[in-house]
Write an enzyme that holds these catalytic residues in place. Structure first.
Site, PDB file in Angstrom:
ATOM      1  N   LYS A  34     -36.358  11.114  15.682  1.00 47.03           N
ATOM      2  CA  LYS A  34     -36.100   9.980  14.774  1.00 47.03           C
ATOM      3  C   LYS A  34     -36.817   8.776  15.373  1.00 47.03           C
ATOM      4  O   LYS A  34     -36.333   8.162  16.336  1.00 47.03           O
ATOM      5  CB  LYS A  34     -34.580   9.767  14.676  1.00 47.03           C
ATOM      6  CG  LYS A  34     -34.138   8.368  14.327  1.00 47.03           C
ATOM      7  CD  LYS A  34     -34.364   8.028  12.874  1.00 47.03           C
ATOM      8  CE  LYS A  34     -33.933   6.595  12.606  1.00 47.03           C
ATOM      9  NZ  LYS A  34     -34.885   5.575  13.130  1.00 47.03           N
ATOM     10  N   GLU A  38     -33.302   6.086  28.599  1.00 44.45           N
ATOM     11  CA  GLU A  38     -34.227   5.151  29.240  1.00 44.45           C
ATOM     12  C   GLU A  38     -33.934   3.808  28.593  1.00 44.45           C
ATOM     13  O   GLU A  38     -34.300   3.567  27.443  1.00 44.45           O
ATOM     14  CB  GLU A  38     -35.651   5.645  28.995  1.00 44.45           C
ATOM     15  CG  GLU A  38     -36.648   5.062  29.955  1.00 44.45           C
ATOM     16  CD  GLU A  38     -37.426   3.949  29.306  1.00 44.45           C
ATOM     17  OE1 GLU A  38     -36.987   2.779  29.473  1.00 44.45           O
ATOM     18  OE2 GLU A  38     -38.425   4.231  28.642  1.00 44.45           O
ATOM     19  N   CYS A  45     -39.625  -2.518  28.657  1.00 46.96           N
ATOM     20  CA  CYS A  45     -38.448  -2.548  29.526  1.00 46.96           C
ATOM     21  C   CYS A  45     -38.842  -2.599  30.997  1.00 46.96           C
ATOM     22  O   CYS A  45     -37.989  -2.829  31.843  1.00 46.96           O
ATOM     23  CB  CYS A  45     -37.529  -1.373  29.225  1.00 46.96           C
ATOM     24  SG  CYS A  45     -38.394   0.159  29.260  1.00 46.96           S
ATOM     25  N   GLU A  68     -32.955  -9.470  29.623  1.00 46.91           N
ATOM     26  CA  GLU A  68     -34.305  -8.964  29.411  1.00 46.91           C
ATOM     27  C   GLU A  68     -35.011  -9.908  28.425  1.00 46.91           C
ATOM     28  O   GLU A  68     -34.500 -10.141  27.326  1.00 46.91           O
ATOM     29  CB  GLU A  68     -34.169  -7.571  28.802  1.00 46.91           C
ATOM     30  CG  GLU A  68     -35.331  -6.700  29.039  1.00 46.91           C
ATOM     31  CD  GLU A  68     -35.057  -5.268  28.583  1.00 46.91           C
ATOM     32  OE1 GLU A  68     -34.144  -5.025  27.787  1.00 46.91           O
ATOM     33  OE2 GLU A  68     -35.815  -4.388  29.027  1.00 46.91           O
TER      34      GLU A  68
HETATM   35  C1  SIN Z   1     -40.982   1.065  27.804  1.00 51.56           C
HETATM   36  O1  SIN Z   1     -41.119  -0.125  27.923  1.00 51.56           O
HETATM   37  O2  SIN Z   1     -40.047   1.541  27.168  1.00 51.56           O
HETATM   38  C2  SIN Z   1     -41.918   2.065  28.466  1.00 51.56           C
HETATM   39  C3  SIN Z   1     -43.063   1.457  29.129  1.00 51.56           C
HETATM   40  C4  SIN Z   1     -43.892   2.420  29.937  1.00 51.56           C
HETATM   41  O3  SIN Z   1     -43.833   3.639  29.797  1.00 51.56           O
HETATM   42  O4  SIN Z   1     -44.631   1.902  30.782  1.00 51.56           O
END
Ligand code: SIN
Length: 482
Positions: A178, A253, A287, A384
């Site tokens: 998804k 993640e 992230c 963040e």
């Molecule tokens: C992400 O920001 O979710 C992944 C970034 C990355 O794989 O470097």
């Protein structure tokens, strides 16, 4: 963009492109100029059920496909991605706003997961364990988990798909994906390439529709053996709770609050350059983006001046124009969130060296911003940012800064600039993060494990560690051999 074979707008279920059962569609707009990218089929629980059944049926045969054949198909998938890189990059830029150069780089990054996992398939080894009894032998097998469900974000619309789908398919699992409703076309194009590569019907399905409804359905489903998700910690927590009744394997993640530490002995030129490179990747919408920049007092003012000058030179505008290297944020809400953090910091005494406001290029653009003298009472020190904002503070000692860097509920990426090997090992060992990058502002690759600790998530993606997440360990005891 037209609705061609390579630009599908329907769901992919059991090898067929299908509309929503009730015919509903949803428009997707480009964040750069709000133009219509296309309209997607917008399904829900019923379509998700069909996709899960398809994946379940396909699993009975896919798990038995010889590793060499699975490897050949994944490799073909990889080759098709590389061959169609420019088209895939254009789709990505249209729907995510990313500058074209970044989209091309992401297609390379995304394809590298397929290449890696095509190779790793041949290394899904079992083990024998020395016996403790003459009449017994012990064997360990690694077997695919079964049907997996993946929920992927908008900020890396291809690579977050391939690092899940590549590992799942390599392991012998089947998957229902998804993708985010803002960037579905990148995922659908990957579905088209998987079909073209010869990946059998039902092995890789894609459903589209409201995230909370589909997510909950996947998490509650008894046939789904694993859920893998990239997104916010807040949503990760909800999915984890929804998976609890059926005790699913989970890879999460989630959010980060990456410290970026520039030590006394660092090369300040490299540190400044890498900071801007790392921060401005996808306009800060990652992230792993440097979030809390901490600079030793020896370099503080020099680096602030240097990064201000580097940030000032960046070209802001729609990603479709090759001269631009900073695109829009994903939507207006993203801009408002970033601006609220910046205004809160300025109100509480931060120094604004550059930007500090939305950008005139359009409603979703934010100006490259440098703010200094960040202190703990400012929200930006804990949240963040997800925007093109460097927020810096000063420090004096390693002891102080390690404690400060670890003072976060997040534990995803961290960065340290030093040329002292003793300091390097101290930071490598003491930073409570899943990833520590030294003297680099971007460290992600397909060959190294990506993932966090604390509230940044569970499990790893990429590398052979990522493959383990899709395998069950089975212990086999054979008795009566004496
Ligand atoms: C992400 O920001 O979710 C992944 C970034 C990355 O794989 O470097």
């Amino acid at each position: 963009m037209s609705d061609t074979f390579f630009f599908p707008s329907k769901m992919l279920i059991h090898g067929e492109w299908v509309d929503a059962l009730n015919g509903v569609k949803q428009d997707v707009f480009s964040p750069g100029d709000q133009s219509l990218v296309g309209a997607i089929a917008y399904g829900g629980e019923e379509e998700t059920e069909r996709a899960i059944q398809s994946a379940s049926q396909a699993f009975t045969t896919w798990k038995k496909v010889l590793p060499a054949e699975r490897a050949r198909l994944l490799r073909k998938f990889y080759e098709l991605m590389i061959a169609r890189k420019d088209e895939l990059a254009k789709i990505m830029t249209a729907e995510s706003g990313k500058p074209m150069a970044e989209s091309r780089a992401e297609i390379d990054y995304a394809a590298s997961f397929l290449e890696l996992y095509a190779e790793e398939i041949r290394r899904i080894y079992g083990e024998t364990i020395p016996t403790i009894n003459h009449d017994r032998r012990f064997i360990v097998m690694r077997q695919p988990i079964g049907v997996c469900a993946a929920i992927t974000p908008w900020n890396f619309p291809s690579s977050m798909v391939t690092r899940k789908v590549g590992a799942a398919l390599a392991a012998g699992c089947t998957i229902v994906l998804k993708p985010d409703h803002r960037t579905p076309f990148s995922a659908l194009a990957l579905g088209a390439l998987a079909l073209e590569a010869g990946i059998p019907a039902g092995v890789f399905n894609i459903v589209l529709g409201p995230a909370p409804e589909i997510g909950q359905y996947m998490c509650a489903h008894h046939t789904v053996r694993k859920v893998t998700f990239t997104g916010s910690t807040e949503v990760g927590r909800v999915l984890m709770a929804q998976c609890a009744p059926t005790i699913k394997r989970l890879s999460l993640e989630l959010g980060g609050n990456a410290p970026f530490i520039i030590c006394e002995d660092a090369n300040p030129h490299d540190a400044a350059q890498q900071l801007v490179t790392g921060k401005m990747r996808n306009a800060g919408q990652s992230c792993v983006s440097p979030n809390r920049v901490m600079i030793h007092k020896k370099h503080y003012e020099w680096i602030l001046t240097e990064i201000t000058s580097l940030m000032q030179k960046l070209q802001v505008g729609p990603g479709t124009d090759e001269k631009n290297n900073v695109g829009p944020l994903i939507d207006r809400k993203g801009v408002e969130k970033v601006d609220a953090l910046v205004q809160d910091a300025l109100k509480k005494g931060a120094r604004c060296l550059l930007g500090g406001k939305p950008h005139a290029a359009g409603q979703n653009f934010y100006s490259p911003t440098v703010i200094a003298d960040i202190s703990p009472e400012m929200e930006i020190a804990h949240k963040e940012i997800f925007g093109p904002v460097i927020a810096a503070s000063i420090f004096e000692s390693d002891d102080e800064i390690i404690a400060r860097a670890n003072n976060s509920e997040y534990g995803l990426a961290s960065y340290v600039f030093t040329n002292d090997y003793k300091r390097l090992f101290r930071y490598a060992e003491e930073l409570e993060y899943g990833m520590v990058g030294f003297n680099a502002g971007v460290t992600s690759t397909s060959v190294t494990p990506f993932g966090g600790i604390k509230q940044s998530g569970l499990g790893r993606e990429g590398s052979h560690f990522g493959l383990e997440e899709y395998l069950n360990v089975k212990s086999v005891c054979v008795a009566g051999l004496a």
